[in-house]
Design a protein around this motif. Structure first.
Motif, PDB file in Angstrom:
ATOM      1  N   ASP A 216     -36.556 -87.385  37.670  1.00 49.63           N
ATOM      2  CA  ASP A 216     -35.807 -86.436  37.428  1.00 49.63           C
ATOM      3  C   ASP A 216     -35.954 -85.793  36.465  1.00 49.63           C
ATOM      4  OD1 ASP A 216     -36.051 -86.043  41.426  1.00 49.63           O
ATOM      5  OD2 ASP A 216     -34.437 -87.558  40.541  1.00 49.63           O
ATOM      6  N   GLY A 217     -35.481 -86.092  35.996  1.00 48.64           N
ATOM      7  CA  GLY A 217     -35.224 -85.054  34.424  1.00 48.64           C
ATOM      8  C   GLY A 217     -35.274 -86.149  33.195  1.00 48.64           C
ATOM      9  N   VAL A 218     -35.529 -85.771  32.026  1.00 51.37           N
ATOM     10  CA  VAL A 218     -35.495 -86.671  30.789  1.00 51.37           C
ATOM     11  C   VAL A 218     -34.581 -85.565  29.816  1.00 51.37           C
ATOM     12  CG1 VAL A 218     -36.913 -88.353  29.516  1.00 51.37           C
ATOM     13  CG2 VAL A 218     -37.359 -88.038  31.917  1.00 51.37           C
ATOM     14  N   PHE A 219     -34.022 -86.298  29.753  1.00 50.44           N
ATOM     15  CA  PHE A 219     -32.921 -85.475  28.167  1.00 50.44           C
ATOM     16  C   PHE A 219     -33.003 -86.465  26.948  1.00 50.44           C
ATOM     17  CE2 PHE A 219     -30.884 -84.468  32.516  1.00 50.44           C
ATOM     18  CZ  PHE A 219     -30.858 -83.423  32.293  1.00 50.44           C
ATOM     19  N   PHE A 220     -33.118 -85.981  25.795  1.00 49.59           N
ATOM     20  CA  PHE A 220     -32.969 -86.549  24.322  1.00 49.59           C
ATOM     21  C   PHE A 220     -33.000 -85.327  22.964  1.00 49.59           C
ATOM     22  CE2 PHE A 220     -37.200 -85.130  26.317  1.00 49.59           C
ATOM     23  CZ  PHE A 220     -37.985 -84.514  25.269  1.00 49.59           C
ATOM     24  N   GLY A 221     -33.054 -85.091  22.484  1.00 54.94           N
ATOM     25  CA  GLY A 221     -32.870 -85.036  21.721  1.00 54.94           C
ATOM     26  C   GLY A 221     -33.141 -85.067  20.055  1.00 54.94           C
ATOM     27  N   HIS A 222     -32.917 -85.307  18.536  1.00 50.64           N
ATOM     28  CA  HIS A 222     -33.492 -85.594  17.429  1.00 50.64           C
ATOM     29  C   HIS A 222     -34.412 -84.381  16.982  1.00 50.64           C
ATOM     30  CE1 HIS A 222     -35.298 -88.448  15.049  1.00 50.64           C
ATOM     31  NE2 HIS A 222     -36.681 -88.362  15.353  1.00 50.64           N
ATOM     32  N   THR A 223     -34.935 -83.747  17.375  1.00 53.47           N
ATOM     33  CA  THR A 223     -35.289 -82.611  16.295  1.00 53.47           C
ATOM     34  C   THR A 223     -34.574 -81.245  16.151  1.00 53.47           C
ATOM     35  OG1 THR A 223     -35.964 -81.068  18.501  1.00 53.47           O
ATOM     36  CG2 THR A 223     -37.994 -83.043  18.092  1.00 53.47           C
TER      37      THR A 223
END
Length: 391
Positions: A216-223
């Motif tokens: 239902d959701g994908v959470f990430f960062g890095h950029t």
């Protein structure tokens, strides 16, 4: 049932001390740490705002030293007093709030400028086994959080990867809320140049998996750049540029730098495999291929064929199977929340921010998702009045 409110933060890049950020001694590339005022504002925001679950998607440390991990864990779980300054969320004593965390590539540095291990990180935070799940019940909602460690000792400075064996099929229930956490990006924010040098080395497989697994959701960062939205999978796959839509005569006339720029504005950042004669498949056919391969269907990639028409014949035969056709149509209509959080407080981030997401059910039981974006204005985190989805 009461709704569930999630706060998503990423890329804190905490220095050796919470109240000392970058200094001249360590002011080297990728060692600058955090902006102290932004961190204090983050602390105040999280203490004063109502939320249930805090998701932290990696790079909690600047350079992977043990002091930074100790400070972050204590800040999350306890209360820290520096004279008149009181910091800390005290979550270890909170029955209503909790946090979940995964590592980023900076957390692997162990004081160096190359990914090596998570030994120091694991002295303060739990080991993440890719594909593992933690289930929570919040306000009557069952939330399954799926962990994926995208850091790797073979990643040099910033590359990442997720082992193929961790990208196994999921039997997800429509009655639960399923969220995936990873650090590295597999989607590229619109209007930002593609960051090839820092993305996942197997972004094609990860993109297909994350968009098609049923989350239902994908959470990430890095950029350190922000994007949040809830398009359906078909829309996401359609946002990639398709060279076949440009007549070949025009591709010879368009400057190569412009073609690279257009391709760099793709939302999904992975390259397509070509047939032996160099022909590229359409995006739709390649996306279907990646999805069906992830679902363990026995299909060959374009490079196994002399020309692309042979690949299309294979895909047409597969789609002629009624169950496969229905499976593809169902997954394409699935709406998925994509939360690519900016850096919350890194010193040199162009802008600093975070996302809040609210999960609920409507009267018919369908999942209802809403979100807000917050940006640090120099003194506090303010809700952005215009939600443009991109930084």
């Amino acid at each position: 049932m009461q709704s569930v409110r999630v706060v998503h933060i990423s890329d804190l890049h905490i220095s050796e001390h919470l109240l000392r950020g970058a200094d001249s001694t360590f002011y080297l590339p990728h060692r600058y740490g955090h902006n102290v005022q932004a961190f204090l504002a983050l602390n105040n925001f999280l203490k004063k705002t109502g939320w249930d679950l805090l998701l932290i998607t990696g790079d909690v440390s600047r350079i992977g030293n043990i002091q930074s991990f100790e400070w972050v864990r204590n800040w999350l779980e306890n209360e820290i007093v520096f004279g008149d300054t009181h910091l800390g969320l005290n979550l270890s004593k909170s029955p209503d709030r909790t946090y979940l965390i995964i590592p980023g590539n900076h957390d692997r540095f162990n004081g160096e400028l190359r990914q090596s291990s998570l030994d120091l990180y694991h002295q303060e935070f739990p080991v993440v086994r890719s594909g593992s799940v933690k289930s929570l019940t919040i306000h009557g909602h069952k939330i399954n959080v799926h962990f994926f460690d995208s850091t790797t000792p073979e990643g040099g400075f910033a590359f990442g990867a997720i082992e193929q064996r961790s990208l196994g099929p999921k039997n997800l229930s429509d009655e639960d809320i399923d969220i995936a956490l990873l650090h590295h990006h597999f989607l590229q924010p619109p209007k930002h140049p593609r960051e090839i040098s820092t993305e996942l080395t197997n972004s094609a497989d990860v993109a297909a998996y994350m968009l098609n697994a049923g989350f239902d959701g994908v959470f990430f960062g890095h950029t350190h750049k922000g994007y949040i939205g809830r398009p359906n999978v078909d829309t996401l796959s359609g946002l990639l540029n398709d060279r076949r839509k440009v007549p070949r005569v025009l591709t010879r006339l368009i400057p190569k730098w412009l073609m690279r720029k257009l391709e760099g504005e793709c939302l999904v950042s992975y390259k397509r495999e070509s047939a032996r004669n160099g022909q590229l498949p359409t995006l739709a056919s390649y996306f279907n291929y990646l999805y069906l391969r992830q679902k363990r269907h026995n299909l060959q990639g374009p490079s196994s064929f002399d020309n692309i028409h042979q690949f299309y014949e294979q895909m047409s035969k597969a789609a002629a199977n009624e169950s496969i056709h229905d499976e593809l149509e169902k997954v394409k209509s699935k709406r998925i929340l994509i939360s690519l959080a900016p850096s919350a407080c890194q010193a040199e981030a162009q802008w600093k921010g975070l996302h809040t997401v609210t999960f609920d059910r409507d009267e018919s039981g369908l999942l209802d998702v809403s979100w807000d974006r917050y940006e640090f204005d120099g003194s506090e985190f303010q809700k952005k009045l215009r939600d443009l989805h991109v930084s």
